[in-house]
Structures are given as C-alpha cells and as structure tokens.
Design a protein around this motif. Structure first.
Motif, short mmCIF file in Angstrom:
data_model
loop_
_atom_site.label_atom_id
_atom_site.label_comp_id
_atom_site.label_asym_id
_atom_site.label_seq_id
_atom_site.Cartn_x
_atom_site.Cartn_y
_atom_site.Cartn_z
N ASN A 1 -6.45 -2.32 5.59
CA ASN A 1 -7.79 -2.87 5.40
C ASN A 1 -7.84 -4.27 6.00
N TYR A 2 -8.58 -4.42 7.07
CA TYR A 2 -8.75 -5.73 7.71
C TYR A 2 -10.04 -6.43 7.24
N ILE A 3 -10.75 -5.81 6.32
CA ILE A 3 -12.04 -6.36 5.87
C ILE A 3 -11.81 -7.18 4.61
N GLY A 4 -12.56 -8.24 4.51
CA GLY A 4 -12.47 -9.06 3.28
C GLY A 4 -13.35 -8.48 2.19
N ALA A 5 -13.16 -7.21 1.92
CA ALA A 5 -13.91 -6.53 0.85
C ALA A 5 -13.03 -5.41 0.33
N ASP A 6 -13.11 -5.16 -0.98
CA ASP A 6 -12.31 -4.09 -1.55
C ASP A 6 -12.82 -2.75 -1.06
N ALA A 7 -11.88 -1.78 -1.00
CA ALA A 7 -12.27 -0.45 -0.52
C ALA A 7 -11.62 0.60 -1.41
N ARG B 1 -8.88 -6.18 -0.79
CA ARG B 1 -9.49 -6.86 0.33
C ARG B 1 -8.44 -7.66 1.12
N ALA B 2 -8.71 -7.86 2.42
CA ALA B 2 -7.86 -8.72 3.25
C ALA B 2 -8.18 -10.17 2.93
N THR B 3 -7.29 -11.04 3.36
CA THR B 3 -7.55 -12.48 3.22
C THR B 3 -7.54 -13.10 4.62
N ASP B 4 -8.16 -14.28 4.71
CA ASP B 4 -8.19 -14.94 6.02
C ASP B 4 -7.91 -16.43 5.93
N PRO B 5 -6.74 -16.78 5.43
CA PRO B 5 -6.42 -18.21 5.37
C PRO B 5 -6.35 -18.81 6.78
N SER C 1 -10.46 13.97 10.17
CA SER C 1 -10.33 13.61 8.75
C SER C 1 -11.71 13.62 8.09
N SER C 2 -11.71 14.02 6.82
CA SER C 2 -12.91 13.94 6.00
C SER C 2 -12.57 13.04 4.83
N LEU C 3 -13.42 12.04 4.59
CA LEU C 3 -13.10 11.11 3.50
C LEU C 3 -14.35 10.41 3.01
N ASP C 4 -14.23 9.88 1.81
CA ASP C 4 -15.29 9.04 1.24
C ASP C 4 -14.78 7.61 1.25
N PHE C 5 -15.64 6.74 1.77
CA PHE C 5 -15.25 5.33 1.87
C PHE C 5 -16.22 4.53 1.00
N HIS C 6 -15.69 3.93 -0.04
CA HIS C 6 -16.51 3.16 -1.00
C HIS C 6 -16.15 1.68 -0.82
N ILE C 7 -17.11 0.90 -0.31
CA ILE C 7 -16.85 -0.51 -0.11
C ILE C 7 -17.34 -1.27 -1.34
#
Lengths: 529, 418
Positions: free
Chosen positions: A281-287, A318-322, A355-361
């Motif tokens: 996960n490169y996004i600063g949000a939980d998934a 989530r990722a961090t970006d220090p 792939s089939s998947l559900d992605f919940h951000i």
C-alpha cells in the motif's frame, strides 16, 4: 595543323588523367574462403541469470528468486478530478442603459470561489502533473477587450496562475469568440480555506478591460462578455485530504505476467515452491482488501488459486511519507505446496493473471483528519514473489526469443555465406535442442538456419549430479540469400528446448556447473565492397 | 586524390621523356652553336611484374571484381617467389647554354626539378594464395608466407649543376624532399590453420618502417640530398676496341633522405596462437572483438618513433647509345642497369635503331631483368622543325597488345631549344 594537334594533346591527356582519378575511387573486390576461430566463452548460471535473482546455498545449489505483479489499483479509481465547466456572463445592470468607455478602462471585475466535484473526496492540496483549462471567451462590445483570468489559489514557483487574452470586436448580432487553452501542469492547487473547513475549493478572478488600442465607445446593457472555463484532464502527481470511505469492487481485473513469457511450450516440474503473495500500500490511507479470486492463465489453460486467503478480508495500514518519501505498508501471505495449489500455477507457466477483489479505502473513516495522501502513480498492488530452488524436471521446456543482429556490410568486406561451428562442452545436466529461424516482417517463421542437432546433457550419476562434461557440435549454415536477408535487417528467432538429464527425478542445478562454448567459422568472405 | 590530380597535371601538361628504369632511348639535340636555352620535359610510368598480368592488376588498381578464374590463372603463373614494381617519374630540365659554369667555357649551368614515386614488392605464391583465396585451402597445413618485402617511396628533387655543351655530360647536386616511405620486411611467416579451423598459429619475424603517417598526402616528411652524374663519351675510331660508339654512363640518385622524428619502426619476432577472442559475457552480446586495436593488442605490435635515414634508390647504368638523328640507317645499342632496390634485378637491353629518314629514329629492343622477365620495347624519336624534339618509348610492347602481358609502360619526352 601540327601545332594545333600538339596543343590539343596535353588537354586530352589531362582529361584522361582526371577521369583516371575518378576510376581510382572504385575499389577492387574478390572472394576468399576463411577458416578460423571466432570466440570462446565459459558460462555459468551467473552468466545466464542476473546475480540479483540468484542465491547460492552452502551446498552450491541455487535458488532462483523473481517476482511479478498480479494486480495494481488504477490511480484514476482512487482519485479522479472530473472535467468541470463553469460559465460566467458579464453585462451592465438593467438600470444602467449604457456607459461610455475609453481605452484601458476597466469594464468588469469579479472574484469568486468555485468547487471541484470531489465525488466523496475532500482534497486540501493537489499538485497537477497534467491537465489544463479551456477558456471560451465571447464579446458583443464593438471594440477589442482584454480578458484576464486568474486562479488565486493555484501556485507555481510562488506565483499564482494568471493568463491574459484579447477578444476582438464583436456585435450583439455576431459576438466575437476566442478559445484559449492554458496548461496547468506543475501548479499546486490549495483547495482549502484558512480554517480548513472547506475542501475542493479554488478562487478565480476575472477582469475585463478595454484594450489599450480600442477606440472610445459606448457599452450598453445589451452587451455581454461571456467566459466559459472547462478544466480537463486534471491528473494529480500528489494529493492530500480525505479520500473518502468507499468500497470498489473489481471483477476479473487482468494483469500481464512477464516472468514466463519467453517460455513457449514444454513441461516444468518444480520440487519445492515458496511464494509470497504481497500486498503493498503506497497510499496514505487505510485499505481493506478481500481477494475473491486469483486466476492464472496461459492461453486457454487456467488455474484458480486455492488458499485460505481467498474470500478473507485483510487490512493494510496506510503508508507514511516522512520528508516526502513514501514508506509503503505491506501485507504478505505465504503460499506453498502444503497450503495451496501454487505449484500448479507455476507449472502452468502463466502469462497473465486475473483477479477479483473488493477494495475498501478508509474503512474506519476520516481517522487521519484530512491527511490522506497519494503520490502518483503508486497506489496499491499485489505481487507474487517466487523463491524456487533450481531442483527441477524439465521436459522440452522451450524458450524463444527474437534476435536483431543489426549487421552492416563493411566498407572493407563482408561475409557472403558460410558455416558457424559451435563446439559445446556442456557441464549442465540439461540437454537442449537448438534452432534459429528467420522471421519475416509479419513475424512468421520461415526457414531454419541450424542443422538439426542437440546439445547433449552432461554425464550424471545416480543422484543426477554431473560427473563429466559432454561435447556437442552445432552448425549454423547461412547461404548467400540468407546472409543478404540478415544484412537487410531480417530478424531471427532463437528457440531452445531444455530437458533435464532425468525426466523422472528432480535434477539440482549447482553454481559450479559451466558450459564451454567455442565458435569457429568457415566463411565465404568478400574483400572490398 | 589531391596529389593524384597534381600528378596528372604535371605529367600530362609537361609531356616529358624519361631515361629511367624502363626507357633506354632518349632524343638529344645535336650540339649547335647559338643555342641559349634548352628545356626538356619528361614523364615515365610503368608497371612490371614477374607473374601478375595486366588484366589482374588493372582490376586490382582500378577496381572491379576479381573472379575465381582470373585469380586461378594468376596463381598458376606465379613462381614460389615473385616480384612486382611500379614507378612514376616526372620532371623538367633546363640547360642554360650561355651561362658559363664558373667561367668554364665548355660547361654551363643546369637546373632540374623532378618527382619520383616507387612501389615494389617481392612476395611468395603462398601469400598471394592467402590474400586472394583465403586460408581455407591451407586447413591442416603450415605454410611459409614469407619472404615478403614491400617498399613505397616518393620524393621530389630540386637540382642544380653543370653540363658539358659538347657532350651533354652533366653533374648535379639535388635537394631532396621526402614525401612518403614505407618498408616492410618479413623474413619468416609460418602460418598454420588447424584442420577444423579451431586454431591459427603464426610464427612471424618482421620489421616495418614508415615515414610520419600523420601527414601522408602531399606533405614533406623528410629532407635529404643527392648527386647525379651522367657521362657521355665516344670511343671514336679506337682501333683496339674496333668500334666507333657513343656511351652513356650514369650514376643517379646517389643520396639519402633523413625522415623526421615521427617516423615509425616496428619489429617483431614472435610466435602467436589465436583460438578466438575470449568473451566473458556471451549472452549479453559481443562488443566488437574484431577491431584493429584488439588485433594489434593480440599480436603485441607496438611501434617506436624516431628519425631515420634511408638511401635513395641509387641507379648505375652503362649503355651504348646511338646518334638519334642520323643518316645511318641502322645502329645498335645495348647496356645494363643496376639499381639499389631490393626487388630489382640487374636489367640488360639490346636493340637496333632504324632511321628511315634523317629526322626520325625508330628503335626495337629487348630487355630482361628489373621487375620482370624478357620483354620487347619500342621507341620513336623525331624532330618538329629545328626547335622541338619529341620521343616516346614503351619498354613492353606486349603490354599494349595483350592484357595477359606482365607489365605496361610509357615514356614521353619533349624538348625545345632556342
């Protein structure tokens, strides 16, 4: 008469001499037969496979590591700034029938706040890597006017965005029109107010003046200056805010898998398989991801992954970006012969996954208080990381690759035809059938230029360990026509079919195995051009 | 190219006679009172070999495809060791009849300028076969490619001296401007090709010298000096000799050139084995192993630079000559020529001059040696009025008739006095 002839003679001779110089530019040519060694080399596994992919165990057996992506979330799915059109019209109030204006005089001036349609996303900052704005300007004023458009909350190098255009004279019956495109890439949009209570907002300022070279005129309340601004193709390189809490479902999302693309046929049996399915996960949000299915495919043949992860929700932090450097968050699941059918997937030698998947951000909501972030193009991906001990059974495992020789006829000579003898001393417990084909422009195979022959596997003992090298000879024969085709840029297809020395027991490849190659030529060579 | 054009202009505008390696006859003015100036222009060019015919050399020098039939014909004609040579000489001579040489009444000043190019080689039949057929025919054999000797020399001369107005004997000293020289000597070149082509061996002993290669075309790479002595005399009615015969004895190009400090010397006496270039990363491509640098590295050939001194190709000739314009219908001439060139063998000639009329001399002669075998030559000299003499000569008639001849040459001369 005699004197004339004598005078003419030197002149004629000089012409002859100069023409001789021209002939001197031509070069002689002839054919020779050349026999001799060309190159020799010794190859180990380290020469065939990049060092970064190889690990050598204490017993010199070799482990091959490689990976491939089976799913990657599209950045547009995560965050999209839709195309937005806003139209403004400027005219005198009805109670003012008309005003006289002079060159350079301000006619209209308006500052206003607008909003992008966030579709559940509340952004505070967006850096644009592409996109722009179409400004469609029209005027009924019978003199030219200057139009200035500013985005007061978009900055680049410390300056807010500003553009000026000239609208030519028009009339009420036939308004003049100008369309201008302005590039907004590289601009940072500040999309919140000072109190951080508003999101996705931006502030514009529109100014309309009589042009400096306009004639004094009268603007009536029937005159209209209209401005239509369309933001189009906006793609952020970086965004910050709250990305919303929503579930995206994907069904049979395809992904090419290149690790086995050079293998075109054959059977590979692997003794042990160790694979990690890793979500990053490169996004600063939980998934939260629920993998509904993962299917490997090679042509019409498919294998569906069977493992307990299928249908189970996994949470990825989530990722961090220090300091602006993204540190991704990962989640790994081990797949092996005991807990899955991953060996069947590998032995399928897949070329694609779906792939089939559900992605919940943000399954827990806006817990970061509008501090979600995203650095394009990295989002969320799933990789299969393979660790394969090279303990295998290969049966006609056929690799194919195209070869562009880029041959040029040399100024001093070139090969016209000949034979390349390749003497091989094979120290690997692998046999190989070797062929080279010509490929025409449409990729169709035509003739082969290798006499049918095989590289024999090394001699092995009962444990399938090499005890002695075995010699083989390959002969590549190229006739004059084929050589011309090579000089003309025709490509070759190399096809090698490997088989292990044993087709019933797994054969271990060791780091010290080597194959010695000597090439010698017997060429018909043309000296000169 | 530029030098070729300059050369062509020189040769063809000057139309000069030559008394050089091939030509044996030159038209001379009879001594005459009242002559103040005499100018002679000459040009001579030839190619001669012991085994390579014109039809081969024509394609080799002018371009074209040398097919298998032609190569095979040449190969079958070659001996174990063979010679080939080519020369070009052009020049102008001025005889100042009325300017006494240091108060000498019989001698006057002489000035000259000339340009000389000399190519020659001695080579083995095996070397020819390797060069034009390749080494396929040598598979499984060791062959001796040597001895090989090849020379290239070009230089110009500015001369000044004295000539005898009565006999035309002369002596001159020259400033020599060296343009280019190369000299390759291969004493031993044992070459082995493995039967399956897996190995090449070369046992080589060679020495190579060359002038400054950084400026080759039209540049002067060395300076020197030379002396020329030409003596004409007549035995008169010498009873003991029982002949009344004119003779020409000449010692020409007695001198040297000191080539500049950038001249190159390479020497090697080594054995080499080549089993193919080693490629450490075969699967990632071969980065052009077959370039000259790699080959030089492989052979370990490295040159040294420094000034060198070389002698000019000294020529010594003795010839019984004829009276060019004469009432005698038939005259004999003969002579020999030695040259200090490694591939030039002593040349002898013998011929007859026929004067159908007083002002025209026709000669037919035979010659043997130099860079070739026996050949027949033809010359003609004539007058145009009282002030112009002309002459042309070919030392190899067959070269103008048949492309199978082993050489071709032409000398032109024109002189005037007033």
């Amino acid at each position: 008469m005699k004197k004339s002839f004598l005078l003419l003679l030197p002149a004629l001779s000089m012409v002859w001499g100069l023409s001789s110089c021209k002939r001197d530019l031509q070069r002689p040519s002839w054919d020779i037969g050349v026999v001799g060694p060309v190159i020799h080399s010794s190859l180990g596994l380290g020469n065939m496979i990049a060092d970064s992919l190889l690990q050598v165990n204490p017993d010199s057996s070799v482990v091959l590591s490689f990976s491939g992506t089976v799913y990657e979330l599209d950045a547009d799915t995560l965050l999209k700034l839709p195309d937005t059109t806003i139209t403004n019209s400027f005219s005198l109030p009805t109670i003012i029938p008309s005003v006289n204006v002079t060159p350079g005089q301000l006619v209209f001036n308006q500052t206003e706040t607008r909003y992008f349609n966030g579709q559940g996303v509340q952004l505070t900052i967006a850096d644009l890597r592409s996109g722009g704005c179409y400004l469609t300007l029209s005027s009924t004023i019978n003199q030219p006017v200057d139009f200035t458009y500013e985005i007061l909350t978009a900055f680049k190098s410390g300056q807010h965005f500003i553009t000026t255009s000239r609208i030519p004279p028009g009339s009420i019956a036939q308004p003049s029109q100008v369309v201008v495109y302005v590039d907004l890439s590289g601009y940072r949009f500040i999309l919140t107010d000072a109190g951080a209570t508003q999101f996705n907002q931006y502030t514009t300022k529109t100014t309309i003046k009589m042009s400096a070279d306009a004639q004094p005129t009268t603007v009536t309340n029937q005159d209209v200056v209209a401005v239509s601004s369309t933001f189009s193709g906006l793609e952020p390189s970086y965004a910050k805010g709250y990305f919303g809490s929503r579930i995206e479902s994907f069904v049979n999302e395809p992904s090419n898998f290149s690790s086995f693309e050079k293998i075109i046929s054959g059977v590979l049996d692997i003794d042990q398989v160790n694979v990690n399915l890793t979500f990053t996960n490169y996004i600063g949000a939980d998934a939260r991801i629920t993998l509904q299915s993962l299917k490997a495919a090679r042509g019409a043949d498919t294998v569906v992954l069977a493992h307990s992860i299928i249908g189970s929700a996994i949470n990825i932090n989530r990722a961090t970006d220090p300091g602006g450097i993204v540190i991704p968050s990962t989640y790994s699941v081990n797949l092996n012969n005991g807990n899955s059918n991953i060996d069947q997937i590998i032995e399928l030698l897949p070329l694609a996954f779906s792939s089939s998947l559900d992605f919940h951000i943000n399954p827990l909501g806006n817990v970061a208080a509008h501090h979600d972030f995203f650095y394009a193009p990295k989002t969320v991906k799933a990789d299969l990381n393979f660790t394969l001990p090279l303990n295998i059974i290969a049966n006609n495992l056929t690799l194919a690759d195209t070869i562009d020789l880029n041959l040029e006829r040399g100024k001093n000579g070139h090969i016209r035809s000949g034979k390349l003898h390749i003497d091989i001393s094979n120290g690997f417990p692998l046999a190989a059938d070797f062929q080279l084909f010509f490929m025409n422009g449409s990729g169709t195979l035509t003739d082969s230029i290798v006499q049918p022959n095989s590289i024999l596997a090394a001699y092995t003992n009962a444990q399938n360990i090499v005890t002695a090298n075995r010699d083989s000879e390959l002969i590549i024969t190229v006739n004059e026509s084929q050589m011309d085709r090579l000089y003309n840029g025709e490509r070759l297809l190399l096809r090698i079919a490997f088989s292990t020395s044993s087709l019933t027991q797994h054969v271990t490849l060791y780091d010290y195995y080597r194959i010695h190659v000597r090439m010698r030529g017997d060429f018909n060579y043309r000296i000169g051009s | 190219m530029k030098s070729r054009i300059i050369y062509t202009l020189l040769v063809h505008l000057c139309l000069i006679p030559a008394v050089h390696a091939q030509s044996v006859v030159e038209p001379e003015f009879d001594p005459q009172e009242g002559t103040a100036h005499e100018v002679k222009l000459f040009g001579n060019g030839y190619y001669l070999s012991s085994g390579t015919p014109i039809r081969f050399m024509s394609k080799f020098t002018k371009g074209g495809f040398i097919d298998s039939t032609l190569k095979s014909d040449v190969l079958s004609d070659l001996r174990k060791n063979n010679r080939i040579g080519a020369e070009i000489h052009t020049g102008v001579e001025y005889y100042a009849h009325r300017i006494p040489f240091f108060k000498s009444s019989g001698w006057s000043w002489y000035f000259g300028a000339s340009y000389h190019m000399n190519y020659n080689a001695a080579y083995s039949k095996n070397l020819f076969q390797l060069a034009f057929f390749g080494n396929r025919g040598f598979a499984g054999q060791t062959v001796e490619l040597g001895p090989l000797n090849a020379n290239v020399l070009s230089y110009g001369k500015l001369s000044a001296g004295a000539f005898n107005k009565e006999t035309k004997s002369r002596i001159a000293l020259s400033l020599v401007a060296g343009q280019q020289f190369s000299q390759l000597n291969v004493d031993r070149a044992l070459f082995y090709t493995a039967g399956n082509g897996s190995q090449l061996d070369l046992d080589l002993s060679e020495q190579f010298r060359s002038s400054d290669t950084s400026h080759r075309t039209g540049k002067i790479n060395g300076w020197g000096s030379a002396a020329d002595f030409v003596l004409y005399f007549n035995t008169g009615s010498n009873k003991s000799l029982k002949i009344n015969q004119g003779f020409r004895v000449a010692l020409e190009d007695f001198g040297f050139i000191r080539w500049n400090a950038n001249s190159i010397t390479q020497k090697k006496d080594s054995a080499y084995r080549y089993e193919g270039f080693e490629v450490t990363d075969l699967l990632n491509g071969i980065n052009q192993p077959f370039n000259v640098d790699n080959l030089n590295d492989t052979l370990g050939i490295k040159g040294t630079t420094g000034a060198q001194t070389h002698m000019l190709p000294l020529t010594f000739s003795v010839a019984a000559i004829t009276e060019t314009f004469s009432d005698k219908k038939v005259q004999a001439f003969y002579g020999f020529r030695l040259r200090a060139l490694s591939n030039y063998t002593p040349m002898i000639h013998l011929g007859m001059q026929f004067n159908p009329i007083h002002d025209l001399a026709l000669s037919l002669y035979g010659a043997f040696g130099g860079y070739g075998g026996f050949r027949a030559g033809l010359s003609a000299s004539g007058k145009i009025g009282e002030h112009i003499r002309y002459g042309f000569c070919t030392g190899n008639i067959a070269g103008w008739i048949s492309k199978n001849a082993y050489g071709r040459d032409l000398s032109l001369t024109i002189s005037t006095r007033f």
